[in-house]
Design an enzyme around this catalytic site. Structure first.
Site, mmCIF file in Angstrom:
data_model
loop_
_atom_site.group_PDB
_atom_site.id
_atom_site.type_symbol
_atom_site.label_atom_id
_atom_site.label_comp_id
_atom_site.label_asym_id
_atom_site.label_seq_id
_atom_site.Cartn_x
_atom_site.Cartn_y
_atom_site.Cartn_z
ATOM 1 N N HIS A 309 0.873 -1.168 0.000
ATOM 2 C CA HIS A 309 0.000 0.000 0.000
ATOM 3 C C HIS A 309 0.910 1.217 0.000
ATOM 4 C CE1 HIS A 309 -3.175 -2.634 2.222
ATOM 5 N NE2 HIS A 309 -3.395 -2.639 0.916
ATOM 6 N N THR A 570 3.936 1.081 3.271
ATOM 7 C CA THR A 570 3.100 1.059 4.471
ATOM 8 C C THR A 570 3.382 -0.200 5.292
ATOM 9 O OG1 THR A 570 1.427 2.092 3.057
ATOM 10 C CG2 THR A 570 0.701 1.490 5.234
ATOM 11 N N TRP A 571 4.457 -0.916 4.980
ATOM 12 C CA TRP A 571 4.813 -2.176 5.636
ATOM 13 C C TRP A 571 3.766 -3.257 5.335
ATOM 14 C CZ3 TRP A 571 8.072 -2.238 10.571
ATOM 15 C CH2 TRP A 571 8.805 -1.067 10.736
ATOM 16 N N HIS A 572 3.009 -3.115 4.264
ATOM 17 C CA HIS A 572 1.926 -4.048 3.958
ATOM 18 C C HIS A 572 2.266 -4.892 2.729
ATOM 19 C CE1 HIS A 572 -1.154 -1.185 6.073
ATOM 20 N NE2 HIS A 572 -0.291 -1.719 6.908
ATOM 21 N N SER A 573 3.487 -5.376 2.641
ATOM 22 C CA SER A 573 3.929 -6.118 1.466
ATOM 23 C C SER A 573 3.227 -7.470 1.369
ATOM 24 C CB SER A 573 5.438 -6.348 1.540
ATOM 25 O OG SER A 573 6.122 -5.132 1.700
#
Length: 666
Positions: A309, A570-573
C-alpha cells in the site's frame, strides 16, 4: 536448551503468521514436535514491544527489530530508491506495527479465486483469532474467545472527535463498525490491537508461542537463526538448512540442518519467503542458473507480483492547547516520566494507545471521478470501471489522523502538530524480488514497482487533497508545515501556509479563524497588510472553511511530483508467492501455491504468510496474516489426518509474570 535434529513440523519464520501456525499445531497434539525458526530475537516480555506507544522506535533505520530492503532506483519515484522495512523479531509485524485494527473487504478474499478461500468460508477463522473488547452490534462477524485482543486502547486523544466532526462536514458518515467486511466508505473511532485489561500490545508471539511454551514442552524455538534453504529430496521437502543471523566472521557461519518428518511451512514473509524458495532451487530455472543455484522446480512466479500500500504523510500545525504526544517524542523529561509512570501503574495513558484515534475508508463520488479525468495523469478511471465500480465494499483510499508527529523532531520547527497519513488500498502497480547469489546474507535484486502503473497516481493525489480539507476543518488546525507538503507556486491559492510558533500563538485562538475568502484559504495566516479586503473572521465553534481549496493543473502537477518524491511503503507487502495455478489465472501470470498452500511440484512444503495473496486486501495486513495462519494450521492438520474437535486447537491464555494489574473496564 539444545535442539533435537529432527521434528515433525518445522515452521520457517516466526512472524505474525508463522507464530499462529506453530502455536496452533503444537496444541493440535502434544506428541507432535514443532520447531519455530526466527531470524530475529525473542520478544518475550520485552517492554519496547508490549508498551503500545513505543512503536515509532522500531521504524528508525538503526532499529534492531526491523530489516530494511532497498529497491532499485525508479523513474516512477523521481529517481529514488524505495526502502521497505520488514520485521526482524519474534512476532514479526505484530510486535512492532502501528497496532491499527482494520479488516479486508468481503470481496477481497472472494477475488483470490481459490477453493476454500471465500469470505463466507473464512469468517469462522477470522472470528477464531480475536477477542473483540468493545460493545458490538455485529456479533456475527466478530470473535470473542480468541487469543488476540482488540480494543480502543486505554487512552484516547481528544483530536479524535475533532477529526470525526470534520469528516462529517465533508459528507463522510461516521459509522459504528467500519471493519464489518462490507462498509467501503465511512469514518470511525479506530480500534487497536491492544488488550484493554492490561494496556499491552496483543502480538501473535505472546498469544500463540509464549502462552504454549509456558505449559507444554513440544514447541521448540530457535531465535537469531536464519533459514538458508529447504532441502528437497526426490520431490519432497525433508529438511531445512539454517545459519546464524548475523555472524561476526565468516568462520562463524556453520550451517545446521533440521529434518522434518511430516511438514515444512515457510513463513518468512513477503520479502524473504521467495528468496528461501529460490535458494532452494524453486523458481525460474534460467534466473536460478544465472546466479549459481541448481533448479529443482520450475516455478517462474516465485518473487513476482510484489504489492504494497503506498503511503504519504502530511503534517499540520496544531494550536498550542491541542493535546499531542510531541513532547513525549521530543524527550521532555517530566512528560516522559508522567507517561511511563501512569502506564506502569494502571496500564493507561498515552502509552496505552498508538495516537491514531480515527480514520476513514473512502470512495470517490461521480463528480470527483469526472475531475480526475482533467488531471495531468488521468488514467485511474479505467481502473475504477474494471475493479472498483461494482464492488462497493472496496475503499479506494484510507487516511487517519495522528495526534502528533512521530518522526525526528530535530527536523521540525517547535510547536504541536498533527499528521494525516494516507495510503492507497489497492494499487495496480506490481514489483518483484530475486536472489543475486546463493549467499543467504546477500541482498536481493528488488524492484518495488511503486507507482509504475499510472492508474495509481490520481487516487494518491486525491487522498492528499481530501485529507488536507479534513485538516482545514478541524479546530486543532493552525496551518501546514510547509516542507511536509507539495511546493506550490507562491501566488497559488493552494499554497501551504506555515507559521512560526509565535505567529501560531498569536492567531490560532478561538474566534480568530478566517474563512470565506475568494481563494478559500485562511487570511489569518497572512500578514495584516496582505489580507484580502473583507476577510471573514469566524468563531471556531461556529464554522470553518466554507469552500474547498481550488487546485489548478499546475497545482495538481505539484502534488504529483510530491507523491513521486515522498511515497513510501506502508509495511503491507504481499503477493510474491501467489496462490494460483502454475500457469496463472486472471489475477497473476504465474502461480506458486495451490489452494491448500502447497508449493506446486513439491511434497511436504507449504508457504503461509502474506506472500500467498494473489491480489491486495483493503486493510492493515496484520488481520490478514492472522487469518492466513489460522487457515494454514487447519490445512496442515487436515493433511496429517486430524479432524473433529482436534481442529479447534485452542491455545492457552498468556499471563505476564507478576501481572497484578486490575482489569480495566469501560
Amino acid at each position: 536448551m539444545s535442539l533435537p535434529e529432527e521434528f515433525d513440523i518445522i515452521v520457517c519464520g516466526g512472524g505474525s503468521c508463522g507464530c499462529v501456525v506453530a502455536g496452533r499445531l503444537a496444541n493440535l497434539d502434544h506428541n507432535l514436535k514443532v520447531l519455530l525458526i526466527e531470524a530475529g530475537e525473542s520478544n518475550l516480555n520485552n517492554p519496547w514491544v508490549f508498551r503500545p506507544g513505543i512503536y515509532p522506535k522500531n521504524m528508525k533505520l538503526d532499529s534492531k527489530t526491523a530489516s530494511f530492503y532497498e529497491s532499485r532506483p525508479s523513474k516512477w519515484l523521481a529517481g529514488r530508491k524505495a526502502v521497505v522495512p520488514a520485521a526482524h523479531i519474534l512476532g514479526g509485524g505484530s510486535s512492532i506495527n502501528f497496532l491499527m485494527y482494520t479488516r479486508a473487504s468481503a470481496s477481497d478474499y472472494d477475488d483470490f479465486q481459490a477453493k476454500g478461500w471465500t469470505t463466507e468460508e473464512l469468517l469462522p477463522l477470522m472470528k477464531k483469532h480475536e477477542t473483540y473488547q468493545r460493545a458490538c452490534h455485529n456479533k456475527e462477524v466478530h470473535g470473542f474467545e480468541g487469543p488476540i485482543k482488540v480494543s480502543f486502547g486505554n487512552y484516547c486523544y481528544p483530536i479524535k472527535d475533532d477529526f470525526l466532526r470534520a469528516t462529517e462536514s465533508q459528507g463522510i458518515p461516521t459509522v459504528d463498525d467500519l471493519q464489518d467486511l462490507h462498509t467501503g466508505h465511512g469514518a470511525e473511532h479506530w480500534l487497536k490491537w491492544i488488550n484493554r485489561d492490561t494496556g499491552r500490545r496483543s502480538d501473535s508471539a505472546h498469544a500463540y508461542i509464549h502462552a504454549t511454551r509456558a505449559v507444554h514442552s513440544n514447541l521448540y524455538l530457535a531465535c537469531n537463526t536464519k533459514v538458508d534453504k529447504v532441502i528437497i529430496e526426490d520431490g519432497r521437502a525433508v529438511g531445512v538448512q539454517t545459519v546464524p543471523t548475523k555472524p561476526l566472521h565468516p568462520s562463524q557461519v556453520k550451517p545446521r540442518i533440521f529434518k522434518a518428518r511430516k511438514q515444512i511451512v515457510v513463513s518468512s514473509g513477503t520479502l524473504s519467503s521467495p528468496l528461501v524458495l529460490q535458494r532452494s532451487g524453486i523458481g525460474d530455472p534460467e534466473k536460478l542458473k544465472a546466479v549459481g543455484v541448481e533448479p529443482k522446480v520450475d516455478l517462474p512466479g516465485v518473487g513476482l507480483n510484489f504489492q504494497d500500500h503506498y503511503l504519504t504523510f502530511s503534517v499540520f500545525r496544531a494550536k498550542p492547547e491541542t493535546e499531542s504526544f510531541d513532547d513525549f517524542v521530543r524527550g521532555v523529561p517530566d512528560v516522559q516520566k508522567k507517561v511511563f509512570d501512569e502506564w506502569a501503574l494502571k496500564g493507561t495513558g498515552p502509552l496505552a494507545t498508538n495516537g491514531i484515534e480515527a480514520g476513514v475508508k473512502i470512495r470517490p463520488t461521480k463528480e470527483e471521478l469526472e475531475e480526475f479525468k482533467t488531471w495531468p495523469t488521468p488514467h485511474f478511471n479505467d481502473g475504477w470501471e474494471s475493479y472498483f465500480k461494482n464492488k462497493p465494499d472496496k475503499p479506494v483510499m484510507h487516511y487517519s489522523v495522528i495526534a502528533g508527529w512521530f518522526g525526528d523532531h530535530m527536523l521540525m520547527p517547535p510547536g504541536n502538530f498533527f499528521t494525516m497519513f494516507h495510503f492507497l488500498e489497492y494499487p495496480f502497480s506490481r514489483g518483484s524480488t530475486h536472489i543475486k547469489s546463493p549467499d543467504p546474507y546477500a541482498t536481493p535484486d528488488f524492484d518495488t514497482g511503486f507507482m509504475n502503473d499510472e492508474r495509481d497516481m490520481a487516487p494518491m493525489v486525491w487522498g492528499y487533497i481530501k485529507s488536507r480539507e479534513t485538516a482545514r476543518r478541524m479546530d486543532a488546525y493552525a496551518g501546514e508545515v510547509q516542507n511536509m507538503h507539495p511546493f506550490f507556486d507562491y501566488d497559488s491559492p493552494a499554497r501551504a501556509h506555515d507559521m512560526d510558533l509565535e505567529t501560531t500563538k498569536r492567531y490560532a485562538l478561538p474566534g480568530n479563524l478566517s474563512a470565506g475568502l475568494q481563494h478559500g484559504s485562511w487570511s489569518v495566516f497572512l500578514p495584516e497588510a496582505d489580507r484580502k479586503p473583507g476577510a471573514d473572521i469566524l468563531n471556531s465553534n461556529q464554522a470553518h472553511i466554507r469552500e474547498d481549496l481550488k487546485y489548478s493543473k499546475k497545482d495538481i502537477e505539484a502534488v504529483e511530483e510530491w507523491v513521486k518524491r515522498h511515497v513510501e511503503s506502508t509495511w503491507h507487502s504481499l503477493g510474491t508467492c501467489s496462490m494460483a495455478p502454475r500457469e496463472g489465472n486472471s489475477i497473476v501470470k504465474h502461480g506458486v501455491l495451490d489452494e491448500r498452500l502447497n508449493v506446486h511440484g513439491v511434497k511436504g512444503l507449504k508457504v503461509a504468510d502474506l506472500s500467498i495473496c494473489p491480489d491486495n486486501v483493503g486493510c492493515n495486513t496484520y488481520s490478514t496474516a492472522l487469518l492466513i495462519g489460522e487457515k494454514a494450521a487447519m490445512l496442515v492438520a487436515e493433511d496429517l489426518g486430524y479432524s473433529g474437535d482436534a481442529l479447534q486447537m485452542k491455545v492457552p491464555d498468556y499471563h505476564a509474570p507478576g501481572e497484578t494489574r486490575l482489569p480495566f473496564r469501560v
